[in-house]
Write an enzyme that holds these catalytic residues in place. Structure first.
Site, short mmCIF file in Angstrom:
data_model
loop_
_atom_site.label_atom_id
_atom_site.label_comp_id
_atom_site.label_asym_id
_atom_site.label_seq_id
_atom_site.Cartn_x
_atom_site.Cartn_y
_atom_site.Cartn_z
CB SER A 193 9.57 0.59 8.70
OG SER A 193 8.68 0.55 9.81
CE1 TYR A 216 8.36 5.54 7.87
CE2 TYR A 216 7.13 3.75 8.89
CZ TYR A 216 8.32 4.42 8.68
OH TYR A 216 9.47 3.95 9.27
#
Length: 262
Positions: free
Chosen positions: A152, A166
């Site tokens: 990501s 995350y």
């Protein structure tokens, strides 16, 4: 150097974790549409069955599924055992399954770290470790087996949202991928990461519903990612065209990490 051969993934055996929905489904469809045999894994058997039905209707390639809950360590081993029994080799592993947790800094819980890091980082290593013999079995001198890790841009930049575990997990995944590239390269296996920006997915659903206009305004290309964007990148990495790419982190984000407001 014919393009149809250079970018071909025909007859390759591919495992896509979380391949029934979201980005994983986009990747699965890209491979099946171009003649690969794709195994999708997910804990949602109904979603897997429906996805395979729709993917098999596309023709060219095919899709099967292995129901597995990657929060359960024993299911990692079971995926490897099923692939060994059904195929005996694996050309491409796409580590796509992931989890997120958003909560304010002052209340962000220990359970969030346990849950997110387990799925996004620990299980990626364990699954890769378990299927390495299958990847070795499929590797050819000029056509290595591939590991494609779905990272990501939030592992490359500091996100505005409070998703501490995350972001840390994806930054860790990016570096783990580089470590694997060095360790597994001599075994004929490459390891690369796609650091995805915003795409339509279950994980992004609520964020896009609230902030899609804001998100798109921060993308130099003015839109969120499409299925063709992520599928095309995976096909490139999985084909002969991507056979000498190893240890790379590719930002697939329309330019968000290079955008400047000043």
């Amino acid at each position: 150097m014919d393009i149809s051969n250079l970018f071909s993934v025909k007859d390759k055996i591919v495992l896509v974790t979380g391949g029934a929905k979201g980005i994983g489904r986009m990747i699965s469809e890209g491979f099946v549409s171009n003649g690969a045999k794709v195994y999708i894994s997910s804990r949602d058997a109904k979603a897997c069955a429906q996805a395979c039905k729709e993917l098999n209707a596309l023709g060219k390639g095919s899709a099967e599924y292995i129901t597995a809950d990657l929060y359960k360590e024993e299911d990692v081993k079971r995926i490897a055992e099923e692939l060994e029994k059904r195929e005996g080799k694996l050309h491409i592993l796409v580590n796509n399954s992931g989890s997120n947790w958003g909560e304010s800094y002052s209340t962000y819980p220990s359970t969030a770290w346990d849950r997110v890091l387990t799925l996004n980082l620990k299980r990626v290593f364990q699954l890769t470790q378990s299927v390495t013999p299958l990847l070795e079995a499929a590797s050819q001198p000029t056509d290595p087996s591939r590991i494609i890790n779905i990272g990501s841009v939030d592992g490359l930049r500091v996100p505005a949202l409070e998703t501490f575990a995350y972001s840390a997990s994806k930054a860790g995944l990016h570096h783990l991928s580089r470590v694997l590239a060095s360790h597994l390269g001599p075994k004929g296996i490459t390891s690369n990461t796609i650091a995805c920006g915003p795409f339509e997915s279950k994980m992004m659903k609520a964020t896009l519903e609230q902030f899609k206009d804001v998100i798109e305004s921060g993308v130099p290309l003015g839109r969120i990612g499409s299925p063709q964007d992520v599928a095309g990148t995976c096909i490139w990495l999985g084909s002969k065209a991507g056979g000498w790419v190893n240890g790379a982190t590719i930002a697939l984000d329309g330019g968000t990490i290079v955008a400047s407001k000043l």
